[in-house]
Design a protein around this motif. Structure first.
Motif, PDB file in Angstrom:
ATOM      1  N   THR A   8       0.879  -1.162   0.000  1.00  0.00           N
ATOM      2  CA  THR A   8       0.000   0.000   0.000  1.00  0.00           C
ATOM      3  C   THR A   8       0.922   1.218   0.000  1.00  0.00           C
ATOM      4  O   THR A   8       2.112   1.102   0.323  1.00  0.00           O
ATOM      5  CB  THR A   8      -0.911   0.032   1.248  1.00  0.00           C
ATOM      6  N   GLU A  49       1.335   3.674   2.056  1.00  0.00           N
ATOM      7  CA  GLU A  49       1.941   3.939   3.360  1.00  0.00           C
ATOM      8  C   GLU A  49       3.112   3.009   3.636  1.00  0.00           C
ATOM      9  O   GLU A  49       4.172   3.446   4.111  1.00  0.00           O
ATOM     10  CB  GLU A  49       0.896   3.816   4.479  1.00  0.00           C
ATOM     11  N   GLN A  50       2.931   1.740   3.351  1.00  0.00           N
ATOM     12  CA  GLN A  50       3.993   0.762   3.613  1.00  0.00           C
ATOM     13  C   GLN A  50       5.161   0.934   2.645  1.00  0.00           C
ATOM     14  O   GLN A  50       6.321   0.796   3.027  1.00  0.00           O
ATOM     15  CB  GLN A  50       3.446  -0.658   3.559  1.00  0.00           C
ATOM     16  N   SER A  53       6.137   3.717   1.332  1.00  0.00           N
ATOM     17  CA  SER A  53       6.840   4.903   1.812  1.00  0.00           C
ATOM     18  C   SER A  53       7.664   4.577   3.060  1.00  0.00           C
ATOM     19  O   SER A  53       8.783   5.080   3.230  1.00  0.00           O
ATOM     20  CB  SER A  53       5.838   6.011   2.115  1.00  0.00           C
ATOM     21  N   TYR A  54       7.138   3.738   3.910  1.00  0.00           N
ATOM     22  CA  TYR A  54       7.835   3.368   5.140  1.00  0.00           C
ATOM     23  C   TYR A  54       9.089   2.533   4.856  1.00  0.00           C
ATOM     24  O   TYR A  54      10.162   2.797   5.385  1.00  0.00           O
ATOM     25  CB  TYR A  54       6.888   2.618   6.073  1.00  0.00           C
TER      26      TYR A  54
END
Length: 123
Positions: free
Chosen positions: A100, A102-103, A105-106
């Motif tokens: 996803t 968010e992940q 980017s993390y």
């Protein structure tokens, strides 16, 4: 021809191409194929792509595994679940990372493997 005979015929680059094209067909975004052969002995290629949400992530897993199964390549292992935001499909020399936003980017895999050659990019 048996499945094993057909699997041997597909190169890691062909497996990655099928996976990337399948991800694009399923509307994944920012698809990248990284060649890691000069950087690690453990695998040859990463396919990295983003799904808009966990529902699309589940669909990507299914779409990619079905496409590679149709090509005669069996997944060795699936790690993670869509709800976690990250799923890994292990095809031996090719590892497919589905995130996803968010992940992705993390974890920033592209940054960690910045020295890898990008052999395919599909925006």
């Amino acid at each position: 021809m048996t499945r094993v005979e057909q699997d041997i015929r597909l190169t890691p680059h062909e497996i990655a191409r099928v996976a990337a094209e399948s991800a694009a067909d399923a509307l994944a975004s920012d698809i990248q194929v990284l060649d890691l052969t000069a950087l690690t002995p453990f695998f040859d290629l990463f396919v990295i792509c983003t799904a808009d949400n966990t529902r699309q992530l589940r669909a990507l897993v299914s779409h990619i595994t079905d496409a590679l199964d149709d090509a005669g390549v069996d997944v060795r292992a699936v790690e993670g679940e869509a709800e976690s935001g990250w799923v890994i499909l292990d095809y031996g020399s090719v590892v497919i990372h589905l995130f996803t936003p968010e992940q992705r980017s993390y974890y920033r895999l592209e940054d960690h493997w910045a020295a890898a050659q990008r052999v395919l990019v599909i925006q």
